[in-house]
Design a protein around this motif. Sequence first.
Motif, PDB file in Angstrom:
ATOM      1  N   GLN A 278       3.883   4.527  -6.842  1.00 46.22           N
ATOM      2  CA  GLN A 278       2.574   4.907  -7.359  1.00 46.22           C
ATOM      3  C   GLN A 278       2.462   6.418  -7.277  1.00 46.22           C
ATOM      4  OE1 GLN A 278      -0.794   2.750  -5.934  1.00 46.22           O
ATOM      5  NE2 GLN A 278       0.264   0.796  -6.027  1.00 46.22           N
ATOM      6  N   ARG A 279       1.485   6.955  -7.958  1.00 42.49           N
ATOM      7  CA  ARG A 279       1.291   8.406  -7.956  1.00 42.49           C
ATOM      8  C   ARG A 279      -0.055   8.733  -7.352  1.00 42.49           C
ATOM      9  NH1 ARG A 279       5.512  11.745 -10.142  1.00 42.49           N
ATOM     10  NH2 ARG A 279       6.926  10.296 -11.160  1.00 42.49           N
ATOM     11  N   SER A 280      -0.079   9.806  -6.581  1.00 35.00           N
ATOM     12  CA  SER A 280      -1.340  10.291  -6.016  1.00 35.00           C
ATOM     13  C   SER A 280      -2.125  10.956  -7.140  1.00 35.00           C
ATOM     14  CB  SER A 280      -1.055  11.303  -4.900  1.00 35.00           C
ATOM     15  OG  SER A 280      -0.499  12.488  -5.458  1.00 35.00           O
ATOM     16  N   ALA A 281      -3.359  11.325  -6.845  1.00 35.89           N
ATOM     17  CA  ALA A 281      -4.184  12.017  -7.840  1.00 35.89           C
ATOM     18  C   ALA A 281      -3.508  13.295  -8.314  1.00 35.89           C
ATOM     19  CB  ALA A 281      -5.558  12.322  -7.252  1.00 35.89           C
TER      20      ALA A 281
ATOM     21  N   HIS B 128       1.941  13.125  -7.167  1.00 31.42           N
ATOM     22  CA  HIS B 128       3.051  12.982  -6.223  1.00 31.42           C
ATOM     23  C   HIS B 128       3.390  11.512  -6.019  1.00 31.42           C
ATOM     24  CE1 HIS B 128       2.830  17.219  -5.251  1.00 31.42           C
ATOM     25  NE2 HIS B 128       1.518  17.082  -5.166  1.00 31.42           N
ATOM     26  N   ARG B 129       4.684  11.234  -5.878  1.00 34.42           N
ATOM     27  CA  ARG B 129       5.134   9.849  -5.650  1.00 34.42           C
ATOM     28  C   ARG B 129       4.673   9.374  -4.278  1.00 34.42           C
ATOM     29  NH1 ARG B 129       9.385  12.390  -8.414  1.00 34.42           N
ATOM     30  NH2 ARG B 129      10.223  11.196 -10.164  1.00 34.42           N
ATOM     31  N   ARG B 130       4.241   8.109  -4.232  1.00 29.12           N
ATOM     32  CA  ARG B 130       3.811   7.463  -2.984  1.00 29.12           C
ATOM     33  C   ARG B 130       4.517   6.104  -2.896  1.00 29.12           C
ATOM     34  NH1 ARG B 130       1.209  10.562   0.500  1.00 29.12           N
ATOM     35  NH2 ARG B 130       0.285   8.697   1.309  1.00 29.12           N
TER      36      ARG B 130
ATOM     37  N   SER C  19       4.522   9.495   1.490  1.00 28.92           N
ATOM     38  CA  SER C  19       4.889  10.519   0.514  1.00 28.92           C
ATOM     39  C   SER C  19       6.405  10.495   0.339  1.00 28.92           C
ATOM     40  CB  SER C  19       4.457  11.903   1.003  1.00 28.92           C
ATOM     41  OG  SER C  19       5.220  12.258   2.150  1.00 28.92           O
TER      42      SER C  19
ATOM     43  N   TYR D 264       0.848  -1.193   0.000  1.00 28.59           N
ATOM     44  CA  TYR D 264       0.000   0.000   0.000  1.00 28.59           C
ATOM     45  C   TYR D 264       0.887   1.248   0.000  1.00 28.59           C
ATOM     46  CZ  TYR D 264      -3.520   3.406   1.240  1.00 28.59           C
ATOM     47  OH  TYR D 264      -4.336   4.510   1.228  1.00 28.59           O
TER      48      TYR D 264
END
Length: 112
Positions: free
Chosen positions: A50-53, A56-58, A23, A19
């Motif tokens: 993964q990228r947030s909406a 931003h990198r997550r 950030s 998951y």
Amino acid sequence: MSAERPAGDLSGKFDDEDYPAYSMGHAAELLGVRQGFLRSLDAAKLLTPQRSAGGHRRYSRYQLRIAARAHELVAAGTPLEAACRIIILEDQLAEACRINAELQQRDNGPGV
């Protein structure tokens, strides 16, 4: 016993290794590295956060472990490209060992 979780309940995600909970800033802080180091791992294709909406990198906990291993190798003087290759090979070896153990367990299971 699997109870239905209400919409928006994130409690099951806290245990999920994949998951993307962190950030870039938080990940860098936890690892004690600069954000640029994490970007370099993305550019080297070792990590694909993964990228947030908002774009931003997550990062996941699994990705943080990989980044920590990369930082350990680089800090010891290993070039980034070589560190990435080492980590990929370590991951492949761990997966092969896991599969081998499963096959041995199956072949040596009950009834033998």
